[in-house]
Structure formats: C-alpha cells, structure tokens
Design an enzyme around this catalytic site. Structure first.
Site, short mmCIF file in Angstrom:
data_model
loop_
_atom_site.label_atom_id
_atom_site.label_comp_id
_atom_site.label_asym_id
_atom_site.label_seq_id
_atom_site.Cartn_x
_atom_site.Cartn_y
_atom_site.Cartn_z
N TYR A 45 0.84 -1.20 0.00
CA TYR A 45 0.00 0.00 0.00
C TYR A 45 0.87 1.24 0.00
O TYR A 45 2.02 1.24 0.45
CB TYR A 45 -0.94 0.01 1.22
CG TYR A 45 -0.25 0.22 2.55
CD1 TYR A 45 -0.09 1.49 3.10
CD2 TYR A 45 0.25 -0.86 3.28
CE1 TYR A 45 0.52 1.69 4.32
CE2 TYR A 45 0.87 -0.69 4.51
CZ TYR A 45 1.00 0.60 5.03
OH TYR A 45 1.62 0.79 6.24
N CYS A 46 0.34 2.33 -0.52
CA CYS A 46 0.98 3.63 -0.46
C CYS A 46 -0.11 4.68 -0.35
O CYS A 46 -1.30 4.35 -0.24
CB CYS A 46 1.90 3.87 -1.65
SG CYS A 46 1.11 3.71 -3.26
N THR A 47 0.24 5.95 -0.40
CA THR A 47 -0.74 7.00 -0.13
C THR A 47 -1.87 7.00 -1.15
O THR A 47 -3.05 6.92 -0.81
CB THR A 47 -0.06 8.38 -0.11
OG1 THR A 47 1.00 8.36 0.85
CG2 THR A 47 -1.06 9.46 0.28
#
Length: 209
Positions: A45-47
C-alpha cells in the site's frame, strides 16, 4: 511508504521500510531480501497508489512474487472506511497527504479510539509523542538543517511551527538534524552548508514573525 510517513501512520503489523525517500527503496529491498525470499505473495500500500506501481514492478522482477496493491491507496481506503482513521480498523495513526490537507487525522471521544494512544518518536528530543502532541505535520520548517529531509517534531519543545520553540532555536546555537546527519556530523563533506541552511531557516522564521 517512507519512514516519515510510516512514523505518523501505518497499518498494524505492516513492514515499514526505513527509507528517507522512495529512491532508497531498491537498496532497502536488497538489504532485506530475507523478508521476501520464499514468499508467494505480498500486499502493498501507499498513499494514493502511484509509488506502488513502481515498487511492485521491482518486487516482481527481483523475487518473481505475486504483488497485490491496495487500489487507490490509503486515501481511497479511508474514504470508503472513514472510521478506520479513528482506529476502529487496522489503520493506526494519521495519513500524510501531498496536497493542501497535509495530514488526515481525526480525534474521537471514545475510550476505544486506538489513535488516541498512538505514539511516535520526536526526531528532535527523542521522546515519545502522541499525534496531538506533534507540531504541524508535513511542515516546511520542520526539516533537517543539513539534508532538508522532513522531520517529526513534538510541539512541546522542538517543532518550529510553535512560536515559543522558535525563540529557543534562534537564541541557541542548536542544530536540528535527522538521525543519519547527526550520526555522521564529523564526516560531513560540506560543513559550511549546515551553517547556510540554518541561516535560511532563521530568515524564513523571522519573516513569518
């Protein structure tokens, strides 16, 4: 997500890379190969989902591993599950944003609000601090005096977004450094650059007073 972002918020039980910036990810990956060798799949996951595209391609290439991504990143996750930012789900802390919002965070009056007890560490004094004991997160002032990387600074005595702390910083011959620059201070190739950065910071502070 980078160290600065993960220190402010992350999913519980997530592996948080100790990277200063995304370009450090390949070397971090090489130093932590044991985490991925033998695994069949990884959830990433990332922003907002952008860095995941690049990071997942690197993982697939190096380890021939199945990589699943959180569609739309943490931003969309919190839009669909807004109570997660209150700690009712697997998210802990706040979410660093890259627009005018800076940081997404909410405070609940519930005794079960896990984010009320979320603790991180101030990069200035090294003491523990809750989310609501920090300075203005994602601040342009709260950076390392030498390399300019973003820092997490408590509002009690370190964050330069707090007027009382500004006076102390201007008056004292004090440096605010990230852990890497602090550890290698004697090996810095351009020590005069530290002095120049402190002057720039002080001028910016004094202009804002």
């Amino acid at each position: 997500r980078n160290r600065y972002e993960s220190k402010i918020g992350h999913f519980s039980n997530a592996v948080c890379p100790e990277t200063r910036a995304f370009h450090d990810f390949p070397s971090w990956l090489e130093s932590n190969r044991d985490l991925f060798i033998g695994r069949e799949s990884v959830l990433m996951y990332c922003t907002g989902g952008v860095r995941c595209e690049r990071a997942s391609a690197l993982l697939k290439h190096q380890f021939n591993i199945n990589v699943f991504q959180l569609e739309g990143g943490v931003v969309r996750y919190l839009e669909e599950f807004p109570d997660a930012i209150l700690g009712t789900g697997d998210w802990r802390g706040a979410l660093v944003m890259f627009d005018g919002r800076r940081v997404l965070m909410r405070q609940s009056e519930s005794d079960n609000d896990k984010n009320s007890s979320f603790q991180t560490q101030c990069d200035g004094c090294g003491e523990a601090a809750g989310l609501f004991e920090l300075g203005a997160l994602h601040s342009e002032l709260d950076r390392c005096d030498y390399c300019r990387v973003r820092l997490i600074l408590c509002s009690r005595q370190c964050s330069l977004e707090v007027p009382e702390n500004i006076e102390r910083y201007v008056a004292q011959d004090r440096n605010i450094l990230c852990s890497e620059c602090n550890a290698g201070m004697s090996k810095l190739k351009k020590p005069n650059l530290l002095f120049e950065h402190r002057l720039v910071r002080k001028n910016r502070i004094q202009c804002s007073l």
